[in-house]
Write a protein that holds these residues in place. Structure first.
Motif, PDB file in Angstrom:
ATOM      1  N   ALA A 279     -61.661 -31.696  25.531  1.00 14.38           N
ATOM      2  CA  ALA A 279     -60.698 -30.863  26.258  1.00 14.38           C
ATOM      3  C   ALA A 279     -61.380 -30.099  27.381  1.00 14.38           C
ATOM      4  CB  ALA A 279     -60.009 -29.896  25.296  1.00 14.38           C
ATOM      5  N   ARG A 280     -62.620 -29.682  27.145  1.00 10.27           N
ATOM      6  CA  ARG A 280     -63.309 -28.883  28.160  1.00 10.27           C
ATOM      7  C   ARG A 280     -63.674 -29.711  29.393  1.00 10.27           C
ATOM      8  NH1 ARG A 280     -67.285 -23.773  27.078  1.00 10.27           N
ATOM      9  NH2 ARG A 280     -67.086 -22.947  29.188  1.00 10.27           N
ATOM     10  N   ILE A 281     -63.859 -31.023  29.224  1.00  9.50           N
ATOM     11  CA  ILE A 281     -64.130 -31.854  30.400  1.00  9.50           C
ATOM     12  C   ILE A 281     -62.829 -32.429  30.971  1.00  9.50           C
ATOM     13  CG2 ILE A 281     -66.460 -32.465  29.664  1.00  9.50           C
ATOM     14  CD1 ILE A 281     -65.441 -35.165  28.781  1.00  9.50           C
ATOM     15  N   GLY A 282     -61.687 -31.997  30.389  1.00  8.03           N
ATOM     16  CA  GLY A 282     -60.400 -32.390  30.941  1.00  8.03           C
ATOM     17  C   GLY A 282     -59.857 -33.702  30.453  1.00  8.03           C
ATOM     18  N   ASN A 283     -60.451 -34.268  29.401  1.00 11.29           N
ATOM     19  CA  ASN A 283     -59.982 -35.545  28.866  1.00 11.29           C
ATOM     20  C   ASN A 283     -58.925 -35.265  27.800  1.00 11.29           C
ATOM     21  OD1 ASN A 283     -59.618 -38.129  27.916  1.00 11.29           O
ATOM     22  ND2 ASN A 283     -61.803 -38.630  27.909  1.00 11.29           N
ATOM     23  N   ALA A 284     -57.690 -35.030  28.251  1.00  9.07           N
ATOM     24  CA  ALA A 284     -56.631 -34.593  27.347  1.00  9.07           C
ATOM     25  C   ALA A 284     -56.283 -35.640  26.293  1.00  9.07           C
ATOM     26  CB  ALA A 284     -55.385 -34.242  28.151  1.00  9.07           C
ATOM     27  N   THR A 285     -56.217 -36.892  26.685  1.00 10.21           N
ATOM     28  CA  THR A 285     -55.847 -37.951  25.739  1.00 10.21           C
ATOM     29  C   THR A 285     -56.842 -38.042  24.584  1.00 10.21           C
ATOM     30  OG1 THR A 285     -54.780 -39.222  27.505  1.00 10.21           O
ATOM     31  CG2 THR A 285     -55.363 -40.405  25.488  1.00 10.21           C
ATOM     32  N   ALA A 286     -58.139 -38.091  24.923  1.00  8.79           N
ATOM     33  CA  ALA A 286     -59.171 -38.178  23.883  1.00  8.79           C
ATOM     34  C   ALA A 286     -59.199 -36.907  23.042  1.00  8.79           C
ATOM     35  CB  ALA A 286     -60.537 -38.416  24.525  1.00  8.79           C
ATOM     36  N   LEU A 320     -58.916 -23.509  13.062  1.00  9.94           N
ATOM     37  CA  LEU A 320     -58.024 -22.888  14.047  1.00  9.94           C
ATOM     38  C   LEU A 320     -58.797 -22.366  15.251  1.00  9.94           C
ATOM     39  CD1 LEU A 320     -55.739 -21.029  11.500  1.00  9.94           C
ATOM     40  CD2 LEU A 320     -54.960 -22.764  13.124  1.00  9.94           C
ATOM     41  N   LEU A 321     -60.018 -21.877  15.046  1.00 11.86           N
ATOM     42  CA  LEU A 321     -60.859 -21.437  16.160  1.00 11.86           C
ATOM     43  C   LEU A 321     -61.108 -22.598  17.126  1.00 11.86           C
ATOM     44  CD1 LEU A 321     -62.871 -19.449  17.570  1.00 11.86           C
ATOM     45  CD2 LEU A 321     -64.608 -20.269  15.967  1.00 11.86           C
ATOM     46  N   VAL A 326     -59.387 -26.095  22.008  1.00  8.72           N
ATOM     47  CA  VAL A 326     -58.773 -27.310  22.550  1.00  8.72           C
ATOM     48  C   VAL A 326     -57.588 -26.951  23.450  1.00  8.72           C
ATOM     49  CG1 VAL A 326     -57.503 -29.428  21.989  1.00  8.72           C
ATOM     50  CG2 VAL A 326     -59.486 -28.758  20.608  1.00  8.72           C
ATOM     51  N   PHE A 327     -56.667 -26.151  22.917  1.00  9.97           N
ATOM     52  CA  PHE A 327     -55.443 -25.836  23.664  1.00  9.97           C
ATOM     53  C   PHE A 327     -55.716 -24.932  24.869  1.00  9.97           C
ATOM     54  CE2 PHE A 327     -53.381 -26.576  19.353  1.00  9.97           C
ATOM     55  CZ  PHE A 327     -52.929 -27.849  19.702  1.00  9.97           C
ATOM     56  N   THR A 328     -56.673 -24.018  24.728  1.00 10.62           N
ATOM     57  CA  THR A 328     -57.027 -23.163  25.862  1.00 10.62           C
ATOM     58  C   THR A 328     -57.603 -23.997  26.997  1.00 10.62           C
ATOM     59  OG1 THR A 328     -57.453 -21.247  24.434  1.00 10.62           O
ATOM     60  CG2 THR A 328     -58.443 -21.213  26.626  1.00 10.62           C
ATOM     61  N   ALA A 334     -49.117 -21.653  24.823  1.00 10.21           N
ATOM     62  CA  ALA A 334     -48.318 -21.292  23.653  1.00 10.21           C
ATOM     63  C   ALA A 334     -48.987 -21.784  22.367  1.00 10.21           C
ATOM     64  CB  ALA A 334     -46.909 -21.869  23.777  1.00 10.21           C
ATOM     65  N   LYS A 335     -49.460 -23.018  22.376  1.00 14.47           N
ATOM     66  CA  LYS A 335     -50.148 -23.564  21.198  1.00 14.47           C
ATOM     67  C   LYS A 335     -51.470 -22.847  20.959  1.00 14.47           C
ATOM     68  CE  LYS A 335     -48.128 -28.205  21.369  1.00 14.47           C
ATOM     69  NZ  LYS A 335     -48.401 -29.663  21.496  1.00 14.47           N
TER      70      LYS A 335
END
Length: 430
Positions: A279-286, A320-321, A326-328, A334-335
């Motif tokens: 998520a941090r490198i912007g790979n949302a699908t993976a 959850l942390l 991931v969501f941030t 919201a998630k």
């Protein structure tokens, strides 16, 4: 106590652990695992039921780095249905005085057989650590793992180093394979906690070196799940300090090592570590694929591996942390906030840095939404709420991510300047 049970207890495994480790071994060997469960394994150990099939005995020998005799079967031929095998010639050794007349297959003296066997038995029993000593080392390690949750890293490092030196004093001597494996596991855990402490303090080169030591020790132990755990833990260093691609690679390697038929907490941890890094490198699908995998694995694990008070546990609040991260990182605010609020409820008044990291991630969500005042005020509050001993470099690095998330044109505004000023203060002035 049966020898089979002794080998399991020497590794600190429950019956359920043993079944999982055997299944993992079969996965490594690409063979079908035997049909066994906790009840069947218990019967093997107590000899109340049928003995394992020859193929299963062979797998048990591999699992415990032992031979059939070590597990309570005098020879492989003692296992019903096992094919008879020709005996191979004994290896030559400088320590045995074997005259030619004694080496003929029809002329081996009983005295020579007995003395050779006794020599081997003495060698195998020559380890310098007793079971009681090993249990005491394990008890102290468990205590340190519990203390690590709430103790500042500056305080923990000397304690961990002291314990690690004791383990190494024992490990230098020749030990039986099962004992050596346990000592390597202890070394890996202690080295990981030292590396983690150094990471929190911002000592990046030292932390990197200690994570390398931890990985080497875990590999030496042969414990596949521990090898995975150490790599998933090590992924945090590049996640916070870069390069982020290294975090993805380590988390992927951890996921591969923890893959198996049975779900484990370690596999869930590895998957969500990969999700956060992706998520941090912007790979949302993976990232979302790995996150769904982590949630599924976590939901199917046996309760008990999610210890709230063990540095090597992975309770729901830590899941959850990572989900918050991931969501941030994906901008799904919201998630992210839902995960943050639930995690904060589970952490309660725990003095570790995780609650502060969650609040800082909430501040990043505000910053991404252009709510400048709320973002900076929340980041300052979260940063200053942490006790001085826990207010380490890693918290500073994450708080500065709030500033990075603020639109460039607003980074010189008063709220952003105030946050910068707080982060620039020496700890003694806070």
């Amino acid at each position: 106590m049966s020898r089979l049970r002794a080998h399991r207890l020497a590794r600190g495994w429950t019956l359920a652990d043993a079944v999982i480790h055997l299944q993992a071994l079969c996965d490594d060997l690409s063979v079908d695992p035997p049909k066994t469960d906790v009840q069947q394994w218990g019967q093997w150990e107590t000899r109340e039921g049928r003995v394992p099939l020859p193929r299963t005995v062979d797998l048990l020998c591999r699992l415990y780095s032992a031979d059939a005799a070590d597990l309570g079967y005098a020879t492989s031929e003692d296992v019903p249905g096992h094919p008879k095998r020709a005996r191979s010639a004994p290896p030559a050794t400088a320590h045995l005085d074997m005259r030619p007349s004694q080496l003929g297959t029809n002329n081996i003296s009983g005295e020579l057989l007995a003395s050779t066997r006794q020599l081997i038995d003495r060698t195998l029993a020559s380890g310098s650590v007793t079971k009681v000593q090993l249990d005491l080392l394990n008890e102290r390690l468990k205590w340190l793992r519990e203390q690590y949750i709430t103790t500042p890293p500056q305080t923990m490092i000397p304690r961990l180093l002291t314990e690690l030196r004791e383990v190494q004093v024992v490990a230098r001597d020749r030990q039986p394979a099962t004992t050596q494996a346990r000592l390597s596991e202890m070394t890996a855990m202690l080295a990981t906690l030292i590396a983690d402490s150094l990471m929190k303090l911002g000592e990046v080169p030292e932390a990197h070196a200690w994570y390398g030591t931890a990985r080497a020790a875990a590999d030496d132990s042969g414990n596949r799940l521990l090898r995975s755990r150490v790599r998933a833990q090590a992924a945090m260093l590049p996640y916070y300090y870069g390069p982020i691609e290294a975090a993805v690679d380590l988390a992927k390697e951890a996921s591969e090592l923890s893959a198996g038929r049975a779900p484990t907490i370690t596999a869930a941890f590895a998957a969500v570590a990969e999700a956060r890094a992706q998520a941090r490198i912007g790979n949302a699908t993976a990232a979302l694929h790995a996150l769904h995998k982590a949630q599924d694995l976590f939901s199917r694990t046996v309760p008990g591996g999610q210890d709230d008070y063990d540095a090597f546990g992975f309770p729901e609040r830590r899941l959850l942390l990572y989900m918050s991260g991931v969501f941030t990182n994906l901008g799904q605010h919201a998630k992210a906030r839902a995960a943050q609020q639930r995690a904060l409820e589970l952490y309660g008044d725990n003095p570790c840095i995780d609650p502060a990291l969650l609040r800082i991630e909430e501040a990043i969500c505000f910053a991404q939404g252009h709510s400048l005042d709320e973002a900076c005020q929340l980041a300052i509050s979260a940063y200053l709420s942490v006790p001085a001993g826990h207010r380490t470099r890693i918290l500073d690095v994450r708080a500065r991510d709030v500033i990075v998330a603020i639109p460039a044109r607003l980074r010189t505004a008063r709220p952003a300047r105030e946050l910068n000023e707080v982060l620039a203060l020496p700890p003694a002035q806070m």
